[in-house]
Design a protein around this motif. Structure first.
Motif, short mmCIF file in Angstrom:
data_model
loop_
_atom_site.label_atom_id
_atom_site.label_comp_id
_atom_site.label_asym_id
_atom_site.label_seq_id
_atom_site.Cartn_x
_atom_site.Cartn_y
_atom_site.Cartn_z
N MET A 1 0.84 -1.19 0.00
CA MET A 1 0.00 0.00 0.00
C MET A 1 0.89 1.25 0.00
N VAL A 2 0.54 2.23 -0.80
CA VAL A 2 1.30 3.47 -0.89
C VAL A 2 0.41 4.62 -0.44
N ARG A 3 0.92 5.42 0.47
CA ARG A 3 0.19 6.61 0.90
C ARG A 3 1.03 7.83 0.58
N GLN A 4 0.38 8.93 0.30
CA GLN A 4 1.11 10.15 -0.02
C GLN A 4 0.93 11.17 1.08
N LYS A 5 2.01 11.85 1.39
CA LYS A 5 1.96 12.92 2.36
C LYS A 5 3.01 13.96 2.00
N THR A 6 2.96 15.09 2.67
CA THR A 6 3.92 16.15 2.38
C THR A 6 5.11 16.06 3.32
N LEU A 7 6.16 16.73 2.96
CA LEU A 7 7.35 16.79 3.80
C LEU A 7 7.04 17.40 5.16
N ALA A 8 6.13 18.34 5.20
CA ALA A 8 5.76 18.99 6.46
C ALA A 8 5.12 18.02 7.45
N GLU A 14 12.31 10.56 10.29
CA GLU A 14 11.55 9.85 9.26
C GLU A 14 12.03 10.27 7.88
N SER A 15 12.03 9.32 6.94
CA SER A 15 12.44 9.65 5.57
C SER A 15 11.48 9.04 4.57
N ALA A 16 11.51 9.57 3.36
CA ALA A 16 10.64 9.09 2.29
C ALA A 16 11.21 9.56 0.96
N LEU A 17 10.66 9.03 -0.13
CA LEU A 17 11.05 9.45 -1.47
C LEU A 17 10.14 10.59 -1.92
N VAL A 18 10.73 11.54 -2.63
CA VAL A 18 9.95 12.63 -3.20
C VAL A 18 9.17 12.07 -4.38
N SER A 19 7.88 12.29 -4.40
CA SER A 19 7.03 11.82 -5.48
C SER A 19 6.87 12.91 -6.54
N LEU A 20 6.49 14.11 -6.09
CA LEU A 20 6.33 15.24 -7.01
C LEU A 20 6.33 16.54 -6.23
N LEU A 21 6.46 17.62 -6.95
CA LEU A 21 6.41 18.97 -6.37
C LEU A 21 5.19 19.68 -6.95
N HIS A 22 4.39 20.29 -6.08
CA HIS A 22 3.29 21.12 -6.59
C HIS A 22 3.91 22.32 -7.29
N GLU A 23 3.43 22.63 -8.46
CA GLU A 23 3.98 23.77 -9.19
C GLU A 23 3.49 25.07 -8.58
N GLN A 70 5.37 22.04 2.49
CA GLN A 70 4.00 21.61 2.21
C GLN A 70 3.76 21.38 0.72
N THR A 71 4.66 21.85 -0.13
CA THR A 71 4.51 21.65 -1.58
C THR A 71 5.25 20.42 -2.09
N ILE A 72 5.97 19.72 -1.19
CA ILE A 72 6.73 18.54 -1.57
C ILE A 72 5.94 17.30 -1.19
N ILE A 73 5.46 16.58 -2.19
CA ILE A 73 4.66 15.38 -1.98
C ILE A 73 5.60 14.18 -1.92
N LEU A 74 5.43 13.36 -0.90
CA LEU A 74 6.30 12.21 -0.66
C LEU A 74 5.55 10.90 -0.86
N GLU A 75 6.31 9.87 -1.22
CA GLU A 75 5.80 8.50 -1.26
C GLU A 75 6.40 7.79 -0.07
N ASP A 76 5.57 7.16 0.70
CA ASP A 76 6.07 6.40 1.84
C ASP A 76 5.39 5.06 1.81
N THR A 77 6.14 4.01 1.54
CA THR A 77 5.56 2.67 1.47
C THR A 77 5.36 2.13 2.87
N VAL A 78 4.22 1.53 3.08
CA VAL A 78 3.89 0.98 4.40
C VAL A 78 3.98 -0.53 4.33
#
Length: 78
Positions: A1-8, A14-23, A70-78
């Motif tokens: 399962m993959v959930r998305q959250k922001t760096l904030a 805690e660490s995660a991979l950057v998924s995308l940046l809000h433009e 808050q504009t940096i969307i992360l992927e964090d695998t659970v």
């Protein structure tokens, strides 16, 4: 399962991979600093009043504002 959250939303250590940046106005600055998709990012600590986050990318650390985080969307695998 993959959930998305922001760096904030990360807690210190805690660490995660950057998924995308809000433009927005921060996108170019963040990309120039090396915050790119598929980059592992770790929240080192928060400033005492919480408006600044200290993060680690690769072998270096930097400080960014919470508004930017808050504009940096992360992927964090659970």
């Amino acid at each position: 399962m993959v959930r998305q959250k922001t760096l904030a939303m990360l807690t210190p250590g805690e660490s995660a991979l950057v998924s995308l940046l809000h433009e927005n106005i921060f996108t170019c600055k963040l990309m120039n600093l090396g915050i790119l998709p598929n980059t592992r990012i770790t929240l080192v600590r928060r400033a005492p009043f919480g408006k600044t986050l200290y993060i680690k990318l690769g072998n270096y650390q930097m400080a960014i504002r919470e508004e930017e985080a808050q504009t940096i969307i992360l992927e964090d695998t659970v």
